[in-house]
Design an enzyme around this catalytic site. Structure first.
Site, PDB file in Angstrom:
ATOM      1  N   LYS A 244       0.689  -1.679   0.133  1.00 29.05           N
ATOM      2  CA  LYS A 244       0.283   0.586   0.006  1.00 29.05           C
ATOM      3  C   LYS A 244       1.160   1.425   0.260  1.00 29.05           C
ATOM      4  O   LYS A 244       1.303   1.301   0.560  1.00 29.05           O
ATOM      5  CB  LYS A 244      -0.877  -0.164   1.297  1.00 29.05           C
ATOM      6  CG  LYS A 244      -1.720   1.825   1.562  1.00 29.05           C
ATOM      7  CD  LYS A 244      -2.865   1.381   2.299  1.00 29.05           C
ATOM      8  CE  LYS A 244      -3.762   2.740   2.825  1.00 29.05           C
ATOM      9  NZ  LYS A 244      -4.558   2.245   3.245  1.00 29.05           N
ATOM     10  N   ARG A 254     -10.807   9.912   2.123  1.00 32.11           N
ATOM     11  CA  ARG A 254     -10.521  10.582   3.481  1.00 32.11           C
ATOM     12  C   ARG A 254     -11.908  11.842   3.199  1.00 32.11           C
ATOM     13  O   ARG A 254     -12.720  12.048   4.508  1.00 32.11           O
ATOM     14  CB  ARG A 254      -9.182  11.387   3.079  1.00 32.11           C
ATOM     15  CG  ARG A 254      -8.223  10.575   3.683  1.00 32.11           C
ATOM     16  CD  ARG A 254      -6.494  10.191   3.448  1.00 32.11           C
ATOM     17  NE  ARG A 254      -5.759   9.220   2.949  1.00 32.11           N
ATOM     18  CZ  ARG A 254      -4.558  10.199   3.101  1.00 32.11           C
ATOM     19  NH1 ARG A 254      -3.926  11.415   2.878  1.00 32.11           N
ATOM     20  NH2 ARG A 254      -3.815   8.945   3.035  1.00 32.11           N
ATOM     21  N   LYS A 267       1.672   9.898   5.548  1.00 33.64           N
ATOM     22  CA  LYS A 267       1.447   8.651   5.981  1.00 33.64           C
ATOM     23  C   LYS A 267       2.669   8.176   5.269  1.00 33.64           C
ATOM     24  O   LYS A 267       3.023   6.739   5.156  1.00 33.64           O
ATOM     25  CB  LYS A 267       0.013   7.230   6.040  1.00 33.64           C
ATOM     26  CG  LYS A 267      -1.241   8.387   5.682  1.00 33.64           C
ATOM     27  CD  LYS A 267      -2.241   7.624   5.840  1.00 33.64           C
ATOM     28  CE  LYS A 267      -3.768   8.249   6.451  1.00 33.64           C
ATOM     29  NZ  LYS A 267      -4.945   6.706   6.179  1.00 33.64           N
ATOM     30  N   GLU A 283       7.758  -6.868   1.142  1.00 36.49           N
ATOM     31  CA  GLU A 283       6.446  -6.329   2.631  1.00 36.49           C
ATOM     32  C   GLU A 283       5.605  -7.682   2.430  1.00 36.49           C
ATOM     33  O   GLU A 283       5.052  -8.315   3.081  1.00 36.49           O
ATOM     34  CB  GLU A 283       5.681  -5.513   1.400  1.00 36.49           C
ATOM     35  CG  GLU A 283       6.140  -4.124   1.920  1.00 36.49           C
ATOM     36  CD  GLU A 283       5.837  -3.206   3.630  1.00 36.49           C
ATOM     37  OE1 GLU A 283       5.418  -4.487   3.761  1.00 36.49           O
ATOM     38  OE2 GLU A 283       6.170  -2.644   4.012  1.00 36.49           O
ATOM     39  N   LYS A 298      -2.137  -1.498  -3.583  1.00 38.14           N
ATOM     40  CA  LYS A 298      -2.997  -0.046  -3.590  1.00 38.14           C
ATOM     41  C   LYS A 298      -2.338   1.077  -3.521  1.00 38.14           C
ATOM     42  O   LYS A 298      -1.792   0.953  -2.798  1.00 38.14           O
ATOM     43  CB  LYS A 298      -3.742  -0.572  -2.361  1.00 38.14           C
ATOM     44  CG  LYS A 298      -4.476   0.771  -1.493  1.00 38.14           C
ATOM     45  CD  LYS A 298      -5.015   0.718  -0.523  1.00 38.14           C
ATOM     46  CE  LYS A 298      -6.255   1.623  -0.229  1.00 38.14           C
ATOM     47  NZ  LYS A 298      -6.235   1.568   0.971  1.00 38.14           N
ATOM     48  N   SER A 324     -10.323   5.437  -4.422  1.00 38.86           N
ATOM     49  CA  SER A 324     -10.959   6.403  -4.549  1.00 38.86           C
ATOM     50  C   SER A 324     -10.588   7.523  -5.076  1.00 38.86           C
ATOM     51  O   SER A 324     -11.404   8.018  -6.459  1.00 38.86           O
ATOM     52  CB  SER A 324     -11.799   7.436  -3.625  1.00 38.86           C
ATOM     53  OG  SER A 324     -10.520   7.757  -3.063  1.00 38.86           O
ATOM     54  N   TYR A 363     -15.563   0.911  -6.772  1.00 40.75           N
ATOM     55  CA  TYR A 363     -16.300   1.759  -6.747  1.00 40.75           C
ATOM     56  C   TYR A 363     -17.353   1.529  -7.696  1.00 40.75           C
ATOM     57  O   TYR A 363     -18.829   1.635  -7.658  1.00 40.75           O
ATOM     58  CB  TYR A 363     -16.248   3.166  -6.130  1.00 40.75           C
ATOM     59  CG  TYR A 363     -15.222   3.070  -4.845  1.00 40.75           C
ATOM     60  CD1 TYR A 363     -15.967   3.336  -4.251  1.00 40.75           C
ATOM     61  CD2 TYR A 363     -14.354   3.152  -5.168  1.00 40.75           C
ATOM     62  CE1 TYR A 363     -14.756   3.050  -2.519  1.00 40.75           C
ATOM     63  CE2 TYR A 363     -12.941   3.495  -4.391  1.00 40.75           C
ATOM     64  CZ  TYR A 363     -13.679   3.228  -2.775  1.00 40.75           C
ATOM     65  OH  TYR A 363     -13.151   2.970  -1.848  1.00 40.75           O
TER      66      TYR A 363
HETATM   67  N1  LIG Z   1      -6.306   2.275   6.137  1.00 39.65           N
HETATM   68  C1  LIG Z   1      -6.473   3.626   5.615  1.00 39.65           C
HETATM   69  C2  LIG Z   1      -8.054   3.075   4.295  1.00 39.65           C
HETATM   70  N2  LIG Z   1      -8.992   2.202   4.099  1.00 39.65           N
HETATM   71  C3  LIG Z   1      -8.215   2.515   2.116  1.00 39.65           C
HETATM   72  C4  LIG Z   1      -8.200   3.369   2.474  1.00 39.65           C
HETATM   73  C5  LIG Z   1      -7.799   4.151   0.804  1.00 39.65           C
HETATM   74  C6  LIG Z   1      -9.320   4.063  -0.721  1.00 39.65           C
HETATM   75  C7  LIG Z   1      -9.671   4.756  -1.362  1.00 39.65           C
HETATM   76  O1  LIG Z   1      -8.883   5.910  -1.676  1.00 39.65           O
HETATM   77  O2  LIG Z   1     -10.003   4.586  -1.700  1.00 39.65           O
HETATM   78  C8  LIG Z   1      -7.396   4.822   2.951  1.00 39.65           C
HETATM   79  C9  LIG Z   1      -6.256   5.722   3.200  1.00 39.65           C
HETATM   80  C10 LIG Z   1      -5.721   6.320   3.241  1.00 39.65           C
HETATM   81  O3  LIG Z   1      -5.136   5.053   3.895  1.00 39.65           O
HETATM   82  O4  LIG Z   1      -5.517   6.956   4.317  1.00 39.65           O
HETATM   83 MG   LIG Z   2       4.073  -5.336   5.626  1.00 40.86          MG
END
Ligand SMILES: NCc1[nH]cc(CCC(=O)O)c1CC(=O)O
Ligand SMILES: [Mg+2]
Length: 376
Positions: A244, A254, A267, A283, A298, A324, A363
């Site tokens: 991720k 968000r 992050k 990972e 992701k 998203s 989505y």
């Molecule tokens: N743990 C948070 C989380 N779980 C899924 C998404 C993003 C999903 C999306 O953007 O559709 C995020 C956002 C982030 O890490 O800030």
């Molecule tokens: Mg890890």
């Protein structure tokens, strides 16, 4: 066709005197390439090019294209992420994700019924937590009556045939919007993992079929596996958000869960650097060793190389999250009339399949499922 064959016979393989072949010695020296073209066969001269292989032949008609198609997109490839909120009989638009809504628990049950009818295998649940319930340590995450837990119980009671995937991370519950607990500016790894194990067990006890940790703390997959097993939840699967990235494509999400205004900083000390590919293998290797049943990458489309690499390296069921921001880009362009809706959506999803993904969190899931089940 007959004259083409004739040309091939009369111009038997011989030394190549000109042409691009000469410039590149590494080019394949297959006979088909070596056959010189009759210099008399000028463009428009009516003589076919002397090509043994014409890839267009297989594309000449719909039946043939279907026959040679390498990948397929089916309803079984779809996971539908939904947002849940407090209240009753209400749906609330998410402005930066046109067409996506937050649903109250009863409406989430409607969505699950729709998923079942369309045969979408699973839903992924994300909560919009009331601001007053958010605190420094995300304690609401451990409340067995929180929004996600109530949605799990309600959906399981009414629509048991749909798989339920829950996000494990603290960000929907923390006042600072980070996925873990903080000490000053630092996100604490091991302390967070302890809470995530607890969060996972609570969710699984409320009906989650698949625990999907998206927090990117080190060691959480192994710790969660041990925690689930110790609680007698040995059949609960773990889908690891193994790779991720610290991505700008999460902005609209968000907004949807109400963390964009509260998030302090970024992050990047726990999510991956978008510049790194080989690190994704490390990972994923750790997560596989720690007991992950499925892997996820992701965001999706900008990270197709990572999907491909993980599938090749581990062969686990591998998923991509079309996040998203990807949804917003595509849907925004469709709504402006700049892109052809269903075609662009399905082409994008097919790209995940081609890269080796076994499924996609998207989505667009209900819309695509509707078209696929209509046989479009
Ligand atoms: N743990 C948070 C989380 N779980 C899924 C998404 C993003 C999903 C999306 O953007 O559709 C995020 C956002 C982030 O890490 O800030
Ligand atoms: Mg890890």
């Amino acid at each position: 066709m007959a004259s083409g064959v004739q040309t091939a016979m009369t111009l038997a393989p011989g030394p190549v005197s000109a042409g691009p072949q000469q410039r590149d010695e590494t080019m394949s020296l297959s006979p088909a390439r070596l056959r010189p073209v009759d210099p008399a066969a000028a463009p428009g001269g009516g003589q076919p090019l002397d090509l043994a292989t014409r890839l267009r032949r297989n594309r000449k008609s719909d039946w043939s294209r279907r026959l040679v198609r390498e990948n397929t997109l089916t309803v079984d490839d779809l996971i539908w992420p939904i947002f849940v909120m407090e209240g009753e009989k209400t749906r609330e638009a998410v402005p930066s994700m046109p067409g996506v809504e937050r649903l109250t628990v009863d409406e989430a049950v409607r969505a699950a019924e729709q998923a079942a009818k369309l045969r979408i295998p699973a839903l992924a649940l994300f909560p919009y937590t009331q601001p007053g319930l958010r605190d420094e340590t995300g304690s609401e995450a451990l409340n067995e009556n929180n929004l996600v837990c109530r949605a799990l119980r309600a959906i399981k009671a009414r629509v048991p045939e749909v798989g339920l995937i829950t996000d494990v991370a603290l960000d929907p519950y923390t006042s600072h919007g980070h996925d873990g607990v903080m000490d000053g500016e630092r996100i604490l790894n091991d302390e967070t993992v302890n809470l995530l194990v607890h969060q996972s067990v609570v969710q699984a006890q409320c009906g989650a079929d698949v625990i999907a940790p998206s927090d990117m703390m080190d060691g959480r997959i192994g710790a969660i596996r041990i925690g689930l097993d110790a609680a007698g939840l040995t059949d609960v699967q773990i889908m690891s958000y193994a790779a991720k990235y610290a991505s700008a494509f999460y902005g609209p999400f968000r907004d949807a869960i109400g963390t964009s205004k509260t998030l302090i900083g970024d992050k990047r000390t726990y999510q991956m650097d978008p510049a790194n590919g080989a690190e994704a293998i490390r990972e994923a290797a750790l997560d596989v060793e720690e007991g992950a049943d499925m892997l996820m990458v992701k965001p999706g489309l900008p990270y197709l190389d990572v999907v491909y690499r993980l599938k090749e390296a581990f062969g686990l069921p591998t998923y991509a999250y079309q996040v998203s921001g990807e949804y917003a880009m595509i849907e925004g362009a469709i709504r402006n009339g700049w892109l052809d809706g269903s075609r662009v959506v399905e082409e994008g999803l097919m790209a995940f399949k081609r890269a080796g993904a076994d499924g996609i969190l998207t989505y667009f899931a209900p819309r695509v499922a509707e078209r696929l089940s209509a046989g479009a």
